[in-house]
Design a protein around this motif. Structure first.
Motif, PDB file in Angstrom:
ATOM      1  N   LEU A   1       0.848  -1.192   0.000  1.00 49.09           N
ATOM      2  CA  LEU A   1       0.000   0.000   0.000  1.00 49.09           C
ATOM      3  C   LEU A   1       0.884   1.242   0.000  1.00 49.09           C
ATOM      4  CD1 LEU A   1      -2.737  -1.044   2.582  1.00 49.09           C
ATOM      5  CD2 LEU A   1      -3.001  -0.845   0.102  1.00 49.09           C
ATOM      6  N   GLY A   2       0.505   2.235  -0.758  1.00 46.94           N
ATOM      7  CA  GLY A   2       1.250   3.489  -0.790  1.00 46.94           C
ATOM      8  C   GLY A   2       2.503   3.461  -1.642  1.00 46.94           C
ATOM      9  N   ILE A   3       2.677   2.436  -2.469  1.00 46.46           N
ATOM     10  CA  ILE A   3       3.851   2.359  -3.333  1.00 46.46           C
ATOM     11  C   ILE A   3       3.741   3.446  -4.414  1.00 46.46           C
ATOM     12  CG2 ILE A   3       2.832   0.610  -4.839  1.00 46.46           C
ATOM     13  CD1 ILE A   3       5.613  -0.667  -5.043  1.00 46.46           C
ATOM     14  N   LYS A   4       4.806   4.157  -4.627  1.00 48.27           N
ATOM     15  CA  LYS A   4       4.802   5.306  -5.537  1.00 48.27           C
ATOM     16  C   LYS A   4       4.485   4.879  -6.982  1.00 48.27           C
ATOM     17  CE  LYS A   4       7.302   9.506  -6.452  1.00 48.27           C
ATOM     18  NZ  LYS A   4       8.413  10.349  -6.064  1.00 48.27           N
ATOM     19  N   GLY A   5       3.510   5.563  -7.585  1.00 49.80           N
ATOM     20  CA  GLY A   5       3.166   5.343  -8.983  1.00 49.80           C
ATOM     21  C   GLY A   5       2.278   4.152  -9.261  1.00 49.80           C
ATOM     22  N   LEU A   6       2.056   3.324  -8.255  1.00 49.53           N
ATOM     23  CA  LEU A   6       1.251   2.116  -8.433  1.00 49.53           C
ATOM     24  C   LEU A   6       0.147   2.072  -7.388  1.00 49.53           C
ATOM     25  CD1 LEU A   6       4.153  -0.466  -8.906  1.00 49.53           C
ATOM     26  CD2 LEU A   6       2.758   0.542 -10.711  1.00 49.53           C
ATOM     27  N   GLU A   7      -0.880   1.289  -7.692  1.00 52.16           N
ATOM     28  CA  GLU A   7      -1.937   1.076  -6.704  1.00 52.16           C
ATOM     29  C   GLU A   7      -2.352  -0.386  -6.702  1.00 52.16           C
ATOM     30  OE1 GLU A   7      -5.144   3.662  -7.721  1.00 52.16           O
ATOM     31  OE2 GLU A   7      -5.506   2.707  -9.652  1.00 52.16           O
TER      32      GLU A   7
ATOM     33  N   CYS B   1       8.327  -6.254  -1.064  1.00 53.65           N
ATOM     34  CA  CYS B   1       7.805  -4.902  -0.815  1.00 53.65           C
ATOM     35  C   CYS B   1       8.902  -3.855  -0.920  1.00 53.65           C
ATOM     36  CB  CYS B   1       7.157  -4.832   0.573  1.00 53.65           C
ATOM     37  SG  CYS B   1       5.674  -5.825   0.735  1.00 53.65           S
ATOM     38  N   GLU B   2      10.005  -4.092  -0.262  1.00 49.65           N
ATOM     39  CA  GLU B   2      11.109  -3.130  -0.267  1.00 49.65           C
ATOM     40  C   GLU B   2      11.680  -2.950  -1.668  1.00 49.65           C
ATOM     41  OE1 GLU B   2      13.740  -4.775   2.677  1.00 49.65           O
ATOM     42  OE2 GLU B   2      12.336  -4.355   4.307  1.00 49.65           O
ATOM     43  N   SER B   3      11.819  -4.039  -2.400  1.00 43.21           N
ATOM     44  CA  SER B   3      12.373  -3.974  -3.751  1.00 43.21           C
ATOM     45  C   SER B   3      11.471  -3.182  -4.691  1.00 43.21           C
ATOM     46  CB  SER B   3      12.582  -5.387  -4.300  1.00 43.21           C
ATOM     47  OG  SER B   3      13.455  -6.116  -3.481  1.00 43.21           O
ATOM     48  N   LEU B   4      10.183  -3.487  -4.669  1.00 41.42           N
ATOM     49  CA  LEU B   4       9.248  -2.771  -5.530  1.00 41.42           C
ATOM     50  C   LEU B   4       9.168  -1.293  -5.157  1.00 41.42           C
ATOM     51  CD1 LEU B   4       6.435  -5.411  -5.946  1.00 41.42           C
ATOM     52  CD2 LEU B   4       7.662  -4.301  -7.799  1.00 41.42           C
ATOM     53  N   LYS B   5       9.151  -1.003  -3.865  1.00 41.66           N
ATOM     54  CA  LYS B   5       9.083   0.393  -3.428  1.00 41.66           C
ATOM     55  C   LYS B   5      10.332   1.156  -3.854  1.00 41.66           C
ATOM     56  CE  LYS B   5       5.811   0.039   0.339  1.00 41.66           C
ATOM     57  NZ  LYS B   5       5.551   0.205   1.769  1.00 41.66           N
ATOM     58  N   SER B   6      11.486   0.529  -3.746  1.00 39.10           N
ATOM     59  CA  SER B   6      12.743   1.175  -4.108  1.00 39.10           C
ATOM     60  C   SER B   6      12.790   1.505  -5.597  1.00 39.10           C
ATOM     61  CB  SER B   6      13.915   0.261  -3.731  1.00 39.10           C
ATOM     62  OG  SER B   6      15.120   0.753  -4.235  1.00 39.10           O
ATOM     63  N   VAL B   7      12.464   0.533  -6.425  1.00 42.12           N
ATOM     64  CA  VAL B   7      12.507   0.744  -7.876  1.00 42.12           C
ATOM     65  C   VAL B   7      11.410   1.724  -8.301  1.00 42.12           C
ATOM     66  CG1 VAL B   7      12.255  -0.348 -10.131  1.00 42.12           C
ATOM     67  CG2 VAL B   7      13.624  -1.452  -8.359  1.00 42.12           C
ATOM     68  N   ALA B   8      10.214   1.583  -7.741  1.00 40.79           N
ATOM     69  CA  ALA B   8       9.117   2.485  -8.100  1.00 40.79           C
ATOM     70  C   ALA B   8       9.459   3.930  -7.727  1.00 40.79           C
ATOM     71  CB  ALA B   8       7.828   2.049  -7.419  1.00 40.79           C
ATOM     72  N   ALA B   9      10.088   4.131  -6.575  1.00 46.19           N
ATOM     73  CA  ALA B   9      10.471   5.479  -6.154  1.00 46.19           C
ATOM     74  C   ALA B   9      11.433   6.130  -7.125  1.00 46.19           C
ATOM     75  CB  ALA B   9      11.059   5.445  -4.750  1.00 46.19           C
ATOM     76  N   SER B  10      12.347   5.339  -7.699  1.00 45.32           N
ATOM     77  CA  SER B  10      13.297   5.911  -8.644  1.00 45.32           C
ATOM     78  C   SER B  10      12.711   6.025 -10.062  1.00 45.32           C
ATOM     79  CB  SER B  10      14.576   5.066  -8.687  1.00 45.32           C
ATOM     80  OG  SER B  10      14.334   3.803  -9.239  1.00 45.32           O
TER      81      SER B  10
END
Length: 168
Positions: free
Chosen positions: A72-78, A155-164
Motif C-alpha cells: 500500500l502506498g507504493i509510488k506510482g502504483l496502486e 515490498c522493499e524492492s518494488l518500493k525502491s525501484v518504483a520510487a526511482s
C-alpha cells in the motif's frame, strides 16, 4: 484450478442456465480439449494436501495480507486486489494514455526489480480475446511457503525501484 490448485481448467456451479452459459460462452470451450487425467489427479492431490494441512490456508491468508498491506502506498502504483487475495495485482496510478506504453513502463519496473534485487515479478498482458478492458499490471503470486522476510524483500524492492522510476 490453474491458479488455485497448480493444475488447469476449472468448474462452474449454479443453475442449469448459468452453467450452460458459462460453459458455452467460455473461450476454453472453443479453444481447448478436455482436461487430461493427470491434471485432474494433480488437482485432487492439491485438495488432499490442503485437507491434511489446514494450517496452510491460514499461512496463505497471513502471507497475502502481509504482502498486500506492505505494498500500500507504493509510488506510482496502486493495489487492485482484495487484501486477502493470494494473487496480488498492482496497476499504474496514472496511465501514460497508451496500453503499449503502460506495459513498457511495467516491464521496465519488473526488469529492474529482477536485476537489482533478484525478485521476480510478472507483468500482466491483455489477450486479444479479452472481452473487458482490464488494465495491464504487475502480478505477484503469494504462497504459504513464502517467509515473512521473502515478502518484505518484495515490498522493499518494488518500493525502491518504483520510487526511482516514478517521479512527481
Amino acid at each position: 484450478m490453474g491458479h488455485a490448485l497448480a493444475s488447469e481448467g476449472g468448474f462452474c456451479t449454479g443453475s442449469h442456465r448459468v452453467v450452460d452459459h458459462q460453459r458455452l460462452s467460455s473461450s476454453g470451450y472453443v479453444f481447448s480439449a478436455s482436461l487430461p487425467p493427470y491434471l485432474a489427479s494433480a488437482a485432487v492431490a492439491a485438495i488432499d494436501v490442503i485437507e491434511e494441512n489446514p494450517q496452510l490456508i491460514t499461512k496463505l491468508r497471513d502471507n497475502s495480507k502481509l504482502l498486500s498491506t506492505g505494498l500500500l502506498g507504493i509510488k506510482g502504483l496502486e493495489l487492485a486486489n482484495d487484501i486477502m487475495s493470494p494473487l496480488v495485482f498492482l496497476r499504474l496510478k496514472n496511465s501514460t494514455g497508451s496500453l503499449k506504453s503502460d506495459l513498457q513502463v511495467l516491464e521496465d519496473l519488473a526488469d529492474r526489480v529482477l536485476k537489482e534485487h533478484s525478485v521476480f515479478v510478472t507483468t500482466s498482458k491483455r489477450s486479444f480475446v479479452d472481452k473487458c478492458n482490464l488494465p495491464v499490471g504487475i502480478r505477484i503470486y503469494v504462497s504459504a511457503a513464502h517467509t515473512e522476510s521473502d515478502l518484505q524483500k518484495v515490498c522493499e524492492s518494488l518500493k525502491s525501484v518504483a520510487a526511482s522510476l516514478f517521479t512527481d
